[in-house]
Design a protein around this motif. Structure first.
Motif, short mmCIF file in Angstrom:
data_model
loop_
_atom_site.label_atom_id
_atom_site.label_comp_id
_atom_site.label_asym_id
_atom_site.label_seq_id
_atom_site.Cartn_x
_atom_site.Cartn_y
_atom_site.Cartn_z
N LYS A 75 20.11 18.40 78.10
CA LYS A 75 20.62 19.02 76.87
C LYS A 75 19.40 20.37 76.58
O LYS A 75 18.48 20.03 76.71
CB LYS A 75 20.45 18.08 75.54
CG LYS A 75 20.70 18.45 74.43
CD LYS A 75 21.89 19.24 73.87
CE LYS A 75 22.33 19.62 72.65
NZ LYS A 75 23.41 20.19 72.33
N LEU B 197 21.66 11.75 70.87
CA LEU B 197 22.82 12.18 71.74
C LEU B 197 23.52 10.68 71.92
O LEU B 197 24.70 10.49 71.98
CB LEU B 197 22.26 12.49 73.24
CG LEU B 197 21.87 13.85 73.20
CD1 LEU B 197 21.54 14.32 74.47
CD2 LEU B 197 22.93 14.91 72.94
N GLY C 200 25.70 10.06 68.94
CA GLY C 200 26.84 10.94 68.87
C GLY C 200 26.63 12.02 67.78
O GLY C 200 27.35 12.98 67.37
N GLU D 72 24.65 14.62 68.48
CA GLU D 72 24.51 15.68 69.29
C GLU D 72 25.41 15.41 70.43
O GLU D 72 25.53 14.33 71.02
CB GLU D 72 23.02 16.15 69.58
CG GLU D 72 22.11 16.46 68.61
CD GLU D 72 22.32 18.03 68.04
OE1 GLU D 72 22.92 18.73 68.51
OE2 GLU D 72 21.81 18.03 66.95
N ARG D 73 25.81 16.62 71.18
CA ARG D 73 26.44 16.15 72.51
C ARG D 73 25.66 16.82 73.39
O ARG D 73 24.99 17.89 73.37
CB ARG D 73 27.94 16.93 72.41
CG ARG D 73 29.00 16.38 71.59
CD ARG D 73 30.35 16.77 71.86
NE ARG D 73 30.67 15.97 73.20
CZ ARG D 73 31.63 16.24 73.51
NH1 ARG D 73 32.64 16.93 73.39
NH2 ARG D 73 31.86 15.67 74.74
N ASP E 247 25.07 18.68 77.02
CA ASP E 247 25.54 19.86 77.81
C ASP E 247 26.34 19.15 79.16
O ASP E 247 27.15 19.76 79.38
CB ASP E 247 24.67 20.76 78.23
CG ASP E 247 23.70 21.49 77.06
OD1 ASP E 247 24.41 21.50 75.81
OD2 ASP E 247 22.62 21.82 77.08
N THR F 36 26.71 11.86 81.24
CA THR F 36 27.79 10.68 80.60
C THR F 36 27.13 9.81 80.01
O THR F 36 25.78 9.56 80.32
CB THR F 36 28.54 10.11 81.89
OG1 THR F 36 29.26 11.00 82.62
CG2 THR F 36 29.41 8.98 81.16
N ASP G 97 30.65 9.69 75.72
CA ASP G 97 30.50 11.07 75.70
C ASP G 97 30.63 11.31 77.37
O ASP G 97 29.73 10.72 78.03
CB ASP G 97 29.27 11.46 75.20
CG ASP G 97 29.33 12.98 74.61
OD1 ASP G 97 30.07 13.57 75.24
OD2 ASP G 97 28.65 13.06 73.49
N SER G 98 31.33 12.47 77.47
CA SER G 98 31.37 12.90 78.80
C SER G 98 31.94 14.45 78.88
O SER G 98 32.27 14.66 77.75
CB SER G 98 32.11 11.95 79.99
OG SER G 98 33.57 12.22 79.75
N ASP G 99 32.43 14.82 79.92
CA ASP G 99 32.69 16.26 80.08
C ASP G 99 34.46 15.92 79.35
O ASP G 99 34.87 17.10 78.79
CB ASP G 99 32.86 16.90 81.22
CG ASP G 99 31.59 17.18 82.01
OD1 ASP G 99 30.79 17.45 81.05
OD2 ASP G 99 31.41 17.32 83.00
N TYR H 276 34.92 12.33 73.90
CA TYR H 276 33.82 12.28 72.90
C TYR H 276 34.28 11.16 72.11
O TYR H 276 35.40 11.44 71.25
CB TYR H 276 33.54 13.63 72.31
CG TYR H 276 32.65 13.71 71.04
CD1 TYR H 276 31.38 13.38 71.14
CD2 TYR H 276 33.35 13.82 69.99
CE1 TYR H 276 30.31 13.25 69.96
CE2 TYR H 276 32.17 13.90 68.72
CZ TYR H 276 31.03 13.38 68.93
OH TYR H 276 30.22 13.44 67.84
#
Length: 363
Positions: free
Chosen positions: A13, A50, A53, A55-56, A58, A61, A70-72, A75
């Motif tokens: 991040k 993170l 949740g 923030e996300r 960059d 996982t 959270d992953s590419d 969310y």
């Protein structure tokens, strides 16, 4: 079913051009209390946000339980992660009563008086449901914030330095009570702090967050007694880092010859060794003919804490110094000549300037 409640894998991040987390990995076991310890700016609060949740990442996982949150490609928003979050300030709504603060965000069917009473009793606030936040002390506000975090039956509770704004005695007692409550609930807990004592005293596992990564993650006693490197040693407790030369299971230093831990008997050549202040004692100088190995120095500073004292001893005028911890009041004074006696086995590493830093190295 996985025995891991929270898994962060390859999490990075940045904020603008400033990297905060760098390919970080972390696994938190189900039901564990984990503290994340680090300096300001190390990334520990960002990691907590993170996981929550807010923030996300960059890249990377995040998995909670058996669900990727959270992953590419995916969310899951904070309100669907079954996470309780307590911030440093508590962030209570000033216009709502204690009871309504606790039930805020719950489904209407879950806002029963019995449920509110149960939660307030759990945190020792059962008769204060009709008060407003401004009518509460700082400790009481944090109890309410904890009750609110526990209201939706979270599978994970995240605590972001929740006691740092309280005075020392209240911080200690409230920390003990909060951890008792969380353990009774078998809540998997991640607790961010910059307080070394706090990190050691409450956790099953401690993660040292340094420069955007987890530098070491283990039981408190392992981190304290067997730190991975000198930087990790300094994060937990006071550390004298001394230069010397290792050979045949010993290290020769300006303070005498020290025995290395058994697993380090093969270490040879220039090295640095960790000496905790409690591994050193001071005594009046003995005769030169004594068979006891010792070094002699002069007391240059004393600190009295009631339960113990810390003495700073200088080996020679302008030479290296050593911090020594004594039980109870010290019997020496500034200016006294003393012998330094070191006991036990010591942990050492090859002398690598990149790992040790040079801020408090003793020659």
């Amino acid at each position: 079913m996985s025995q891991v409640q929270i898994a962060c894998r390859g999490v990075s991040k940045s904020f603008g051009r400033v990297p905060v987390l760098l390919d970080l990995d972390l696994e938190v076991p189900i039901g564990a209390v984990v503290t994340l310890l680090g300096e300001s700016g190390s990334g520990k609060t960002t990691l907590l946000r993170l996981i929550a949740g807010f923030e996300r990442p960059d890249t990377g996982t995040i998995v909670i339980g058996d669900e990727t949150v959270d992953s590419d490609q995916l969310y899951v928003p904070p309100e669907k992660r079954r996470i309780g979050y307590v911030s440093q300030e508590g962030n209570l709504f000033p216009h709502l009563t204690v009871a309504k603060n606790v039930t805020f965000g719950l489904a209407r069917g879950d806002r029963s008086a019995d449920r509110v009473g149960e939660l307030l009793e759990l945190v020792g606030m059962k008769d204060l449901g009709e008060r407003y936040p401004h009518q509460l002390s700082g400790g009481q506000q944090q109890r309410v914030a904890l009750a609110r975090a526990l209201a939706p039956h979270p599978q994970v509770v995240l605590l972001d330095e929740p006691f740092s704004s309280l005075d020392a005695s209240l911080r200690s007692s409230l920390r003990f009570e909060v951890m008792q409550i969380l353990r009774q609930r078998d809540a998997t807990t991640v607790f961010v702090t910059h307080d070394q004592q706090e990190a050691l005293s409450v956790a099953d596992l401690v993660g040292i967050v340094d420069r955007g990564r987890i530098r070491q993650f283990d039981k408190p006693e392992v981190l304290y007694n067997r730190p991975a490197d000198p930087r990790a040693a300094r994060f937990l407790g006071e550390a004298n880092i001394i230069a010397g030369t290792a050979t045949s299971g010993f290290i020769d230093t300006a303070f005498g010859r020290l025995s290395l831990a058994d697993e380090q008997a093969s270490l040879e050549g220039p090295a640095i060794v960790l000496v905790r202040p409690e591994q050193v004692s001071v005594r009046p100088p003995v005769d030169e003919g004594s068979t006891h190995a010792h070094s002699t120095g002069r007391v240059v500073h004393c600190e009295y804490y009631g339960h113990d004292s810390v003495v700073l001893v200088e080996l020679a005028e302008g030479g290296p110094t050593l911090r020594v911890r004594c039980v109870g009041p010290t019997l020496v004074a500034v200016g006294d000549l003393v012998d330094l006696v070191m006991t036990g086995n010591f942990r050492a590493w090859p002398d690598d300037p990149m790992s040790r830093g040079d801020d408090d190295l003793h020659p």
